[in-house]
Design a protein around this motif. Structure first.
Motif, PDB file in Angstrom:
ATOM      1  N   ASP A   9     -12.422  -7.449   2.516  1.00 25.13           N
ATOM      2  CA  ASP A   9     -11.935  -8.273   3.609  1.00 25.13           C
ATOM      3  C   ASP A   9     -12.887  -8.292   4.798  1.00 25.13           C
ATOM      4  O   ASP A   9     -13.656  -7.361   5.028  1.00 25.13           O
ATOM      5  CB  ASP A   9     -10.567  -7.758   4.061  1.00 25.13           C
ATOM      6  CG  ASP A   9      -9.724  -8.845   4.686  1.00 25.13           C
ATOM      7  OD1 ASP A   9      -9.620  -9.922   4.077  1.00 25.13           O
ATOM      8  OD2 ASP A   9      -9.181  -8.626   5.773  1.00 25.13           O
ATOM      9  N   ASN A  10     -12.801  -9.383   5.559  1.00 24.15           N
ATOM     10  CA  ASN A  10     -13.525  -9.524   6.813  1.00 24.15           C
ATOM     11  C   ASN A  10     -12.870 -10.658   7.605  1.00 24.15           C
ATOM     12  O   ASN A  10     -11.974 -11.340   7.101  1.00 24.15           O
ATOM     13  CB  ASN A  10     -15.003  -9.837   6.569  1.00 24.15           C
ATOM     14  CG  ASN A  10     -15.859  -9.540   7.792  1.00 24.15           C
ATOM     15  OD1 ASN A  10     -15.389  -8.962   8.769  1.00 24.15           O
ATOM     16  ND2 ASN A  10     -17.125  -9.937   7.757  1.00 24.15           N
ATOM     17  N   TYR A  25     -14.111   1.251   5.217  1.00 23.82           N
ATOM     18  CA  TYR A  25     -12.970   1.344   4.305  1.00 23.82           C
ATOM     19  C   TYR A  25     -12.764   0.058   3.519  1.00 23.82           C
ATOM     20  O   TYR A  25     -11.715  -0.142   2.913  1.00 23.82           O
ATOM     21  CB  TYR A  25     -11.710   1.718   5.095  1.00 23.82           C
ATOM     22  CG  TYR A  25     -11.867   3.045   5.800  1.00 23.82           C
ATOM     23  CD1 TYR A  25     -11.713   4.240   5.104  1.00 23.82           C
ATOM     24  CD2 TYR A  25     -12.224   3.101   7.142  1.00 23.82           C
ATOM     25  CE1 TYR A  25     -11.888   5.457   5.740  1.00 23.82           C
ATOM     26  CE2 TYR A  25     -12.404   4.313   7.787  1.00 23.82           C
ATOM     27  CZ  TYR A  25     -12.237   5.487   7.084  1.00 23.82           C
ATOM     28  OH  TYR A  25     -12.421   6.699   7.709  1.00 23.82           O
ATOM     29  N   VAL A  26     -13.771  -0.800   3.503  1.00 25.43           N
ATOM     30  CA  VAL A  26     -13.722  -1.992   2.667  1.00 25.43           C
ATOM     31  C   VAL A  26     -13.876  -1.594   1.204  1.00 25.43           C
ATOM     32  O   VAL A  26     -14.697  -0.740   0.867  1.00 25.43           O
ATOM     33  CB  VAL A  26     -14.839  -2.983   3.065  1.00 25.43           C
ATOM     34  CG1 VAL A  26     -14.960  -4.113   2.057  1.00 25.43           C
ATOM     35  CG2 VAL A  26     -14.549  -3.552   4.450  1.00 25.43           C
ATOM     36  N   SER A  27     -13.077  -2.210   0.331  1.00 26.25           N
ATOM     37  CA  SER A  27     -13.136  -1.933  -1.102  1.00 26.25           C
ATOM     38  C   SER A  27     -13.207  -3.251  -1.866  1.00 26.25           C
ATOM     39  O   SER A  27     -12.865  -4.309  -1.334  1.00 26.25           O
ATOM     40  CB  SER A  27     -11.895  -1.140  -1.545  1.00 26.25           C
ATOM     41  OG  SER A  27     -11.847   0.116  -0.908  1.00 26.25           O
ATOM     42  N   GLN A  36      -6.215   9.180   0.271  1.00 32.20           N
ATOM     43  CA  GLN A  36      -7.382   8.409   0.707  1.00 32.20           C
ATOM     44  C   GLN A  36      -7.109   7.807   2.078  1.00 32.20           C
ATOM     45  O   GLN A  36      -6.110   7.117   2.271  1.00 32.20           O
ATOM     46  CB  GLN A  36      -7.694   7.280  -0.267  1.00 32.20           C
ATOM     47  CG  GLN A  36      -8.943   6.487   0.141  1.00 32.20           C
ATOM     48  CD  GLN A  36      -9.189   5.295  -0.768  1.00 32.20           C
ATOM     49  OE1 GLN A  36      -8.272   4.832  -1.419  1.00 32.20           O
ATOM     50  NE2 GLN A  36     -10.415   4.817  -0.800  1.00 32.20           N
ATOM     51  N   PRO A  37      -7.974   8.072   3.061  1.00 34.51           N
ATOM     52  CA  PRO A  37      -7.794   7.452   4.381  1.00 34.51           C
ATOM     53  C   PRO A  37      -8.035   5.955   4.313  1.00 34.51           C
ATOM     54  O   PRO A  37      -8.937   5.483   3.627  1.00 34.51           O
ATOM     55  CB  PRO A  37      -8.844   8.157   5.244  1.00 34.51           C
ATOM     56  CG  PRO A  37      -9.895   8.589   4.269  1.00 34.51           C
ATOM     57  CD  PRO A  37      -9.176   8.934   2.995  1.00 34.51           C
ATOM     58  N   LYS A  38      -7.232   5.194   5.032  1.00 39.50           N
ATOM     59  CA  LYS A  38      -7.389   3.740   5.125  1.00 39.50           C
ATOM     60  C   LYS A  38      -7.689   3.305   6.560  1.00 39.50           C
ATOM     61  O   LYS A  38      -8.531   2.453   6.783  1.00 39.50           O
ATOM     62  CB  LYS A  38      -6.120   3.046   4.613  1.00 39.50           C
ATOM     63  CG  LYS A  38      -5.975   3.121   3.103  1.00 39.50           C
ATOM     64  CD  LYS A  38      -7.119   2.395   2.428  1.00 39.50           C
ATOM     65  CE  LYS A  38      -7.012   2.427   0.925  1.00 39.50           C
ATOM     66  NZ  LYS A  38      -8.152   1.732   0.283  1.00 39.50           N
ATOM     67  N   LYS A  39      -6.935   3.851   7.510  1.00 38.11           N
ATOM     68  CA  LYS A  39      -7.186   3.634   8.937  1.00 38.11           C
ATOM     69  C   LYS A  39      -7.261   2.155   9.307  1.00 38.11           C
ATOM     70  O   LYS A  39      -8.150   1.719  10.042  1.00 38.11           O
ATOM     71  CB  LYS A  39      -8.456   4.366   9.367  1.00 38.11           C
ATOM     72  CG  LYS A  39      -8.378   5.876   9.166  1.00 38.11           C
ATOM     73  CD  LYS A  39      -9.632   6.569   9.669  1.00 38.11           C
ATOM     74  CE  LYS A  39      -9.531   8.078   9.464  1.00 38.11           C
ATOM     75  NZ  LYS A  39     -10.739   8.790   9.944  1.00 38.11           N
ATOM     76  N   SER A  83     -19.130   2.410   1.538  1.00 38.47           N
ATOM     77  CA  SER A  83     -17.815   3.005   1.373  1.00 38.47           C
ATOM     78  C   SER A  83     -17.817   4.460   1.818  1.00 38.47           C
ATOM     79  O   SER A  83     -18.690   5.250   1.432  1.00 38.47           O
ATOM     80  CB  SER A  83     -17.376   2.921  -0.088  1.00 38.47           C
ATOM     81  OG  SER A  83     -16.201   3.684  -0.312  1.00 38.47           O
ATOM     82  N   ALA A  84     -16.824   4.827   2.639  1.00 38.74           N
ATOM     83  CA  ALA A  84     -16.689   6.223   3.082  1.00 38.74           C
ATOM     84  C   ALA A  84     -16.200   7.114   1.966  1.00 38.74           C
ATOM     85  O   ALA A  84     -16.302   8.335   2.054  1.00 38.74           O
ATOM     86  CB  ALA A  84     -15.718   6.287   4.267  1.00 38.74           C
TER      87      ALA A  84
END
Length: 406
Positions: A346-347, A339-341, A300-303, A382-383
């Motif tokens: 988070d922000n 990519y926020v889950s 899974q990409p996080k970047k 979400s991507a």
């Protein structure tokens, strides 16, 4: 089914290691100033904040502290008026610091055991993101022996070895194409370990300004033979075998600059800036021991991007026995919107805090603090799973510690 399962199995425990869990409650004195004070406070918590300051202690001490982190988040799905809240949970990060060595000498040794990352979140299994997360509990325990040397009366250096023990426990719903439209459940748990180091220098001019520089290395925590258990109808059991998994969870390096100066005989101002190297977290890979047509190893990409936090605080010695503190800060998130889950949505965030220390006598002191963090509202899609909506999150963290000096 494969795409939905992919979103399920890529449960991202490291997201809780992001800013959402990094409340930094190791020193309740610093918590009372929103995390500022690495240059100001020369005590046993310097093992964590500024190893170079440790050798400047004129005594030995042992302290123990605990906080109660209350993470509350709400989610409103796009094109809906329904708001879903996390269940009330208290996560108790702790810290124990002890120093050893002759008084008024050129060296000091110490040991710290503390939890710099961790938290708990429970969305339940009836919200729109149940296929991303039901619940998650995580804790990273750092064990850090440290040595510090005073090269001159004003200049100290120090460093320590860090051994990390990470614990993860999470659950998610599984979408099943069954006639009763029921959901299955996946539960993943494991223990990982990793190693790193912490180094720092501390310099002060008599009764004027103090400067602290410290660097904490990245720690790559490796989970091996974690347990993956699935609850599904018997007809699907062969596709979801209970198995084990391995993964690597990178914890970021950080570089902190602290400065403090007196504005009067009883008032000091302190400020800290921390650079966080989150760009090491590019992807999360899960390697399952037993694979099936739907249970495959996943990436899974996080970047993540690098982040920064700035804190400022004031320390007011009202009397010889009582000191009062207040502080504020701002933290930039490393998590890009796509990519926020829900583990920790988070922000960027703002912080405000207050605290005190009361000197009971020459040997004992009591410190208390409270910090409030407000994460700015964030609307995301979400991507990975296409879950779309808006998160609002607040974090409350009161704490208390007791110190014995000799």
């Amino acid at each position: 089914m494969k795409r939905l399962l992919l979103g399920l199995l890529l449960a991202s425990p490291t997201l809780l290691f992001a800013q959402g869990s990094q409340v930094n409650t190791q020193s309740l004195k610093a918590v009372g100033m929103s995390g500022a004070g690495s240059a100001l406070f020369i005590d046993e918590s310097s093992i964590f904040y500024s190893p170079g300051a440790l050798s400047k202690m004129d005594h030995n001490a042992i302290s123990a502290g605990v906080s109660g982190i209350m993470y509350r988040s709400a989610f409103r799905e796009a094109n809906s008026m329904d708001v879903h809240h996390t269940k009330f949970k208290i996560t108790p990060p702790f810290s124990v610091f002890a120093t050893f060595g002759p008084k008024d000498t050129w060296w000091k040794a110490g040991l710290g055991i503390y939890t710099p990352f961790g938290g708990s979140v429970d969305w339940g299994d009836q919200w729109p993101g149940k296929y991303e997360l039901n619940y998650l509990q995580m804790r990273a325990i750092y064990i850090q022996p440290t040595i510090s040397f005073k090269l001159t009366e004003n200049f100290g250096i120090g460093g320590g070895f860090i051994y990390n023990i990470g614990l993860v426990d999470l659950g998610r719903s599984i979408p099943l194409a069954s006639t009763d439209a029921a959901s299955g459940k996946a539960e993943l748990s494991g223990v990982g370990t990793g190693m790193g180091y912490n180094v720092g220098v501390h310099y002060h001019l008599e009764n004027t300004i103090a400067i602290s520089l410290s660097y904490r290395s990245k720690i790559n925590t490796k989970l091996k033979d974690g347990d993956a258990e699935f609850t599904v109808p018997p007809a699907l059991a062969a596709s979801f075998p209970n198995t084990t998994f391995s993964a690597e969870l990178p914890l970021p390096a950080s570089f902190n600059i602290g400065v403090s100066f007196p504005v009067s005989e009883r008032v000091d101002i302190a400020a800290d800036g921390t650079f966080l190297g989150y760009d090491i977290y590019k992807e999360l890979v899960f390697d399952y021991k037993d694979n099936t047509a739907v249970l495959q190893d996943t990436e899974q990409p996080k970047k993540y991007e690098n982040a920064f936090s700035g804190k400022v605080g004031v320390n007011y010695k009202t009397t010889d026995k009582l000191a009062l503190r207040a502080g504020a800060g701002y933290v930039f998130t490393p998590v890009q919107a796509n990519y926020v889950s829900p583990e920790t949505p988070d922000n960027n965030r703002v912080m405000a805090s207050a605290g005190f220390t009361y000197e009971v006598n020459d040997k004992w002191s009591l410190t208390g603090a409270y910090v409030f963090q407000h994460l700015l509202k964030r609307s995301v899609t979400s991507a990975v799973t296409n879950l779309s909506g808006t998160y609002v999150t607040n974090i409350h963290a009161p704490g208390i510690s007791l110190t014995y000096k000799w």
